[in-house]
Design an enzyme around this catalytic site. Structure first.
Site, short mmCIF file in Angstrom:
data_model
loop_
_atom_site.label_atom_id
_atom_site.label_comp_id
_atom_site.label_asym_id
_atom_site.label_seq_id
_atom_site.Cartn_x
_atom_site.Cartn_y
_atom_site.Cartn_z
N HIS A 238 0.80 -1.23 0.00
CA HIS A 238 0.00 0.00 0.00
C HIS A 238 0.83 1.29 0.00
CE1 HIS A 238 -3.30 -2.62 1.18
NE2 HIS A 238 -2.62 -3.01 2.24
O1 RIB Z 1 -4.85 0.04 4.89
C1 RIB Z 1 -3.48 0.01 4.62
C2 RIB Z 1 -2.75 0.97 5.51
O2 RIB Z 1 -2.95 0.53 6.85
C3 RIB Z 1 -1.27 1.01 5.31
O3 RIB Z 1 -0.80 2.32 5.56
C4 RIB Z 1 -0.75 0.06 6.36
O4 RIB Z 1 0.56 0.38 6.75
C5 RIB Z 1 -1.75 0.21 7.46
O5 RIB Z 1 -1.39 1.25 8.28
#
Ligand code: RIB
Ligand code: CA
Length: 311
Positions: A238
């Protein structure tokens, strides 16, 4: 002139890789890393930031510790995904240096106000620090070039049917940021779920020296949460999307849209509501990533690892 960056994060397995990607950019001046709780407690995410920066050869980058709680309520921990200490059981040498005296939101505000140039903010955790800085020091808005953030989603959720973890963890801060009138690039689950790294690519990355080994560990541990689900053939990394965009914007298809966050819904508090067909007439307040060049993204990660290996 080097691009000036503040990196706000909650490391975090995917934050760890995103930080690697940022540190590898030799034409970036990373002014500081600010931490937020989320993936783990603030003590762990802060120590992880210190340890990761030292491991990446940048113990000189200031680290300011942020909030242990959102603006309202309490964070839901991501320890079921990232492990109780935030980066699974990856053991890094403990960095012993001091953190900044100012709290993260004050450090962000002071750094922006003192700067003669505009500064880019990368945000890969709950938006509490950034939201508080904007709310308490609105004069900083003129100094923000853009906020490139991982958070929200066009439709799908990961901590609820339609809620993404970062925006769900601090809806009020998300609301402040999206209403600040500042340029935003949003990388939500809709695009990060497309931007996956396949297991065979993790194996290739693992062969790329000590930084490749660490990156592959982060990817493999993170992927454990997804690999048994039928719709994930690789790890959605992500947070690196929000960094990759600043390096190679053409990797992403972006559209200028209206985004609001639900502050009250009993089933959807923290959901980002993206007006994809512009039916509401509300102002266009965010560039939303809708598609990505997955292969190009993976190549960028590999380049970054090689760059650190050569430093
Ligand atoms: O939903 C994904 C996010 O949530 C990313 O930033 C991961 O590191 C968690 O914090
Ligand atoms: Ca994160």
């Amino acid at each position: 002139m080097k691009r000036k960056i503040i990196f706000d994060c909650d490391p975090g397995l995917d934050d760890a890789l995103a930080l690697l990607l940022a540190v590898a950019q030799r034409d970036w001046d990373i002014l500081g890393v600010t931490t937020i709780a989320g993936n783990s407690l603030i003590e762990y995410t802060t120590q992880n930031a210190l340890d990761l920066l030292a491991y990446y050869g940048r113990p000189d980058i200031p680290v300011a510790k942020g909030s242990s709680n959102p603006i309202l309520g309490r964070f839901a921990s991501g320890s079921h995904v990232h492990g109780s200490k935030g980066i699974a059981n990856i053991e890094l040498p403990k960095a012993k240096r001091e953190i900044e005296k100012l709290r993260a939101h004050e450090w962000i505000a002071q750094t922006l106000m003192a700067s003669t140039e505009k500064i880019m903010i990368i945000a890969t955790g709950p938006l509490t620090n950034v939201g508080m800085a904007i709310s308490l020091y609105p004069e900083i808005l003129d100094k923000i070039e853009m906020i490139s953030l991982m958070g929200g989603s066009v439709h799908v959720g990961n901590v609820g049917a339609v809620m993404e973890a970062n925006t769900k963890n601090d809806p009020e801060a998300t609301h402040i940021v999206f209403n600040a009138g500042v340029k935003i690039a949003m990388f939500g689950l809709n695009v990060t779920y497309q931007t996956v790294i396949y297991p065979y690519e993790m194996d290739e990355i693992a062969q790329l020296g000590k930084f490749g080994a660490l990156a592959a560990d982060c990817l493999r541990y993170h992927f454990k949460n997804y690999q048994d689900l039928p719709y994930f053939e690789g790890d959605p990394s992500h947070d690196s999307c929000a960094v990759a965009y600043l390096i190679q914007p053409e990797l992403f298809t972006m559209e200028n849209l209206n985004v609001v966050v639900d502050l009250s819904g009993s089933y959807s508090r923290g959901q980002t509501i993206v007006d994809q067909h512009r039916v509401t007439g509300r102002p266009l307040n965010a560039w939303v990533a809708l598609a990505s060049n997955r292969e190009g993204f993976v190549a960028l990660i590999k380049d970054a690892v090689q760059c650190l290996n050569q430093a």
